[in-house]
Design an enzyme around this catalytic site. Structure first.
Site, PDB file in Angstrom:
ATOM      1  N   GLU A 196     -23.766  44.444 -14.056  1.00 53.90           N
ATOM      2  CA  GLU A 196     -24.777  45.463 -14.323  1.00 53.90           C
ATOM      3  C   GLU A 196     -26.000  44.747 -14.894  1.00 53.90           C
ATOM      4  O   GLU A 196     -25.954  44.249 -16.017  1.00 53.90           O
ATOM      5  CB  GLU A 196     -24.263  46.498 -15.337  1.00 53.90           C
ATOM      6  CG  GLU A 196     -23.029  47.239 -14.852  1.00 53.90           C
ATOM      7  CD  GLU A 196     -22.520  48.284 -15.836  1.00 53.90           C
ATOM      8  OE1 GLU A 196     -23.229  48.601 -16.807  1.00 53.90           O
ATOM      9  OE2 GLU A 196     -21.389  48.765 -15.633  1.00 53.90           O
ATOM     10  N   GLU A 219     -16.069  47.802 -19.083  1.00 51.71           N
ATOM     11  CA  GLU A 219     -16.443  47.372 -20.437  1.00 51.71           C
ATOM     12  C   GLU A 219     -15.328  47.628 -21.446  1.00 51.71           C
ATOM     13  O   GLU A 219     -15.496  48.376 -22.413  1.00 51.71           O
ATOM     14  CB  GLU A 219     -17.743  48.050 -20.870  1.00 51.71           C
ATOM     15  CG  GLU A 219     -18.930  47.616 -20.030  1.00 51.71           C
ATOM     16  CD  GLU A 219     -20.267  48.125 -20.550  1.00 51.71           C
ATOM     17  OE1 GLU A 219     -20.280  49.124 -21.277  1.00 51.71           O
ATOM     18  OE2 GLU A 219     -21.297  47.514 -20.214  1.00 51.71           O
TER      19      GLU A 219
END
Ligand code: GLA
Ligand code: ZN
Length: 663
Positions: free
Chosen positions: A305, A144
């Protein structure tokens, strides 16, 4: 290379004698791929230059025996304590000059040469070791990127890197002075070395031009940080893919840029993921994030995810209702995910994320979530190869521009004006009508779309005016909105023409005055219905454009709210305010009708229809985002391939349509 379903697994969090049970349960559930190692720097390199990969090899072997393939994360989001102790200047510095300490993650400065060197050395060692390992199918860079870095970093390395970035962009400092207008408040620079990063000032702000370039620099820095890893990985990992897990509408880094060097993008989808559940994070907003991911490379993607249980750190979000985890996963697949990896396998007993639950509860015994997702995988998994790679075939595009977004973050105009909320309101209007939409960049080719909405096109960015004019010239339907054509790309007000500047001719109007609606909304009439315009009002003088909606009282009585200008076969629309949801919905209906754009089908409120269009025909997902059972009536030519026409609460079904052209 797709595996339909997988899971994020942290073998280092569990005793080794448990790994076998985990791998068996994963395989029995139908999972085929596992992401490993993304935060394991301290385990992989416990001391400077001492690489210990044997434990991870043992985990790979256990997974391999169950037929599970592996994606490795480069663990650079967690520089270990020994590295920070030896080189404390790796720690980032915030805008108030405070050093952010070790103890979370991303405690790093991405300009720091020492951190870069250590990161690249670790990535190289991993790529040397696993780059030709058939059990490893691909790599995820860092984690991220942009997360935790919002206001960071203002250290000396970052300042020097920012100055060098500016020197490359402007050539000489005189040009920067002119472009930014540094004459204001005596901010003229005689050397690039004088230019600050936007640290705290007595007035709490900086020149809007400096601020915009800082955001661009920061985005480029992150792209460069990733590029350095990709340059190490590429030659050493033939046949393995490289991806990154993005975060939907997060905007620290321009994802169109970040995506360019990846084989495909991945995304982390947490429908109620955060302790502060963002108000109005509706099915449409979740869909928009997925469509943005599809837009980054205009190709299908992975979810790296996908929410697999209740979430939260200190405070928890609502527990997903039975069926919701499967429904949200199906939504991700419907919008273009070819593989969905669940976060995480088992709820961790230690650390910050004890309550960010996995498929398994803390005690490791499969329960409701395991059963629900196993059922989903058994049903949806076998269908997925049939539409692999396919997207919706949308005829409508909404431009999502990081530059425009940043410009409105710097100067929101109205306290409640938000670029992404404005864009999402447009998206929701089409979503509510079951009309597929692509989210595209300012630089994308628009040919092929029938209808394009470019909200809040505030800055005049290179090539964009030309592209939009050509789009209309070739018969396209274009919608522009309030605050269009206001500034140049340095974030300086343009003076060459009345607003909306370079778009005035195309739109057939001028905006000679405007009003920030601090006293509340303006009543607007459209098609005999009462609506509202809020936050901002452009005082529009038509110069050939036809008025289709206007103010119905108040300070702006009778002034145009929405106009339409025919240009050859094309049309240029202008919306001079922020319409309420009802007005957006009505306008989206009008625009779609005029541009001959069809919905997927009709469905009741709360039911989402999404298609994946292949050469053989469409796969249509019918997603029931409500707590009630819904009886859906498909079109005559649709065949049910999964689920039931009578969908349970939070249920879904999938239909296959006849080959297009066959009636
Ligand atoms: C992000 C990260 C994960 C995890 C979850 C939950 O999506 O990528 O590592 O931290 O959030 O907080
Ligand atoms: Zn720094």
């Amino acid at each position: 290379m797709n595996f339909q379903f997988g899971v994020d697994y942290y073998p280092e969090h569990w005793p080794e004698d448990r790994w076998e049970t985990d791998a068996r349960l994963m395989a029995e559930m139908g999972l085929k791929v596992v992401r490993l190692a993304e935060f394991a720097w301290a385990k992989l390199e416990p001391a400077d230059g001492r690489f210990e990969f044997a434990w991870l090899d043992r985990a790979l072997a256990v997974l391999d025996r169950r037929g599970l393939k592996v994606v490795l994360g480069t663990p650079t989001a967690c520089p270990p304590a020994w590295l920070i102790e030896a080189h404390p200047d790796i720690l980032p510095v915030d805008s108030q000059g405070r050093v952010r300490g070790f103890g979370g993650r991303h405690h790093d400065c991405q300009s720091n040469p020492v951190y870069r060197r250590y990161s690249e050395r670790l990535v190289r060692a991993m790529a040397d070791h696993w780059g030709k390992d058939a059990r490893v199918v691909g790599w995820q860079t860092d984690n991220e990127l942009g997360n935790s870095h919002d206001d960071l970093c203002h250290c000396g390395h970052c300042r020097a890197a920012f100055q060098a970035w500016l020197a490359r962009r402007y050539g000489d400092v005189a040009r920067l002075n002119t472009s930014w207008g540094t004459v204001f408040w005596s901010q003229t620079y005689s050397s690039f070395s004088q230019i600050p990063t936007p640290t705290l000032t007595p007035v709490n702000t900086h020149s809007p031009s400096l601020l915009l370039d800082w955001k661009r620099f920061h985005s480029d820095l992150i792209v460069d940080f990733q590029r350095a890893q990709i340059e190490v990985l590429r030659p050493l990992t033939p046949g393995q893919f490289i991806t990154h897990n993005c975060m939907g509408f997060a905007n620290t880094v321009d994802y169109f840029d970040l995506a360019r060097e990846l084989d495909f993008v991945s995304h982390d989808q947490y429908p109620v993921g955060f302790w502060e559940v963002p108000p109005g994070r509706s099915a449409a907003d979740l869909a928009a994030a997925l469509d943005l991911m599809a837009g980054l490379k205009r190709r299908s993607f992975w979810i790296m995810e996908q929410q697999s249980g209740p979430t939260g750190w200190q405070i928890l979000a609502k527990t997903p209702r039975p069926g919701q985890l499967a429904l949200w996963t199906a939504q991700s697949v419907a919008h273009g995910a070819d593989t969905v990896v669940f976060f995480r396998w088992r709820s961790c007993t230690v650390g910050t994320e004890q309550y960010w639950h996995g498929i398994l509860p803390h005690n490791g015994v499969p329960g409701r979530r395991y059963a629900e997702l196993k059922g989903l995988i058994g049903g949806l998994g076998p269908l997925m190869p049939r539409f692999e790679g396919a997207l919706s075939g949308a005829e409508v595009a909404i431009v999502h521009s990081y530059d425009q977004n940043w410009a409105f973050e710097i100067q929101p105009h109205h306290p409640d004006l938000d670029y992404q909320k404005y864009l999402l309101a447009v998206y929701r209007a089409f979503h509510g009508r079951q009309i597929p939409v692509d989210l595209v960049s300012d630089a994308d080719d628009l040919r092929g779309y029938k209808l394009v909405v470019a909200p809040l096109a505030f800055l005049e960015l290179p090539g964009v005016v030309q592209r939009l004019k050509e789009f209309v010239g070739e018969g396209g339907h274009l919608v522009l909105t309030m605050r269009t054509g206001v500034k140049d790309q340095a974030n300086v007000c343009q003076t060459s023409a009345p607003l909306p500047g370079p778009y005035a001719d195309l739109l057939g109007l001028e905006v000679l005055d405007y009003d920030c609606l601090r006293d509340g909304p303006v009543p607007v009439e459209f098609d005999g219905q009462k609506h509202q315009g809020s936050l901002w009002w452009d005082v529009v003088t038509p110069k050939g454009a036809q008025v289709v909606a206007w103010a119905d009282g108040g300070d702006h009585k009778s002034e145009p709210a929405v106009t339409r200008n025919g240009v050859g076969k094309g049309t240029a629309w202008y919306v001079g305010t922020q319409p309420d949801a009802g007005l957006w919905a009505a306008l989206a209906g009008l625009w779609a009708a005029q541009a001959a754009v069809e919905p997927v089908a009709i469905a009741q409120a709360g039911v989402e229809l999404v298609r994946r269009r292949t050469a053989e025909g469409d796969f249509v997902f019918v997603l029931n985002h409500t707590a009630e059972a819904v009886a859906f009536e498909p079109k005559a030519a649709w065949h049910l391939v999964l689920g039931e026409a009578l969908m349970p609460p939070w249920g879904f079904s999938v239909y296959e349509t006849r080959k297009r052209g066959v009636q």
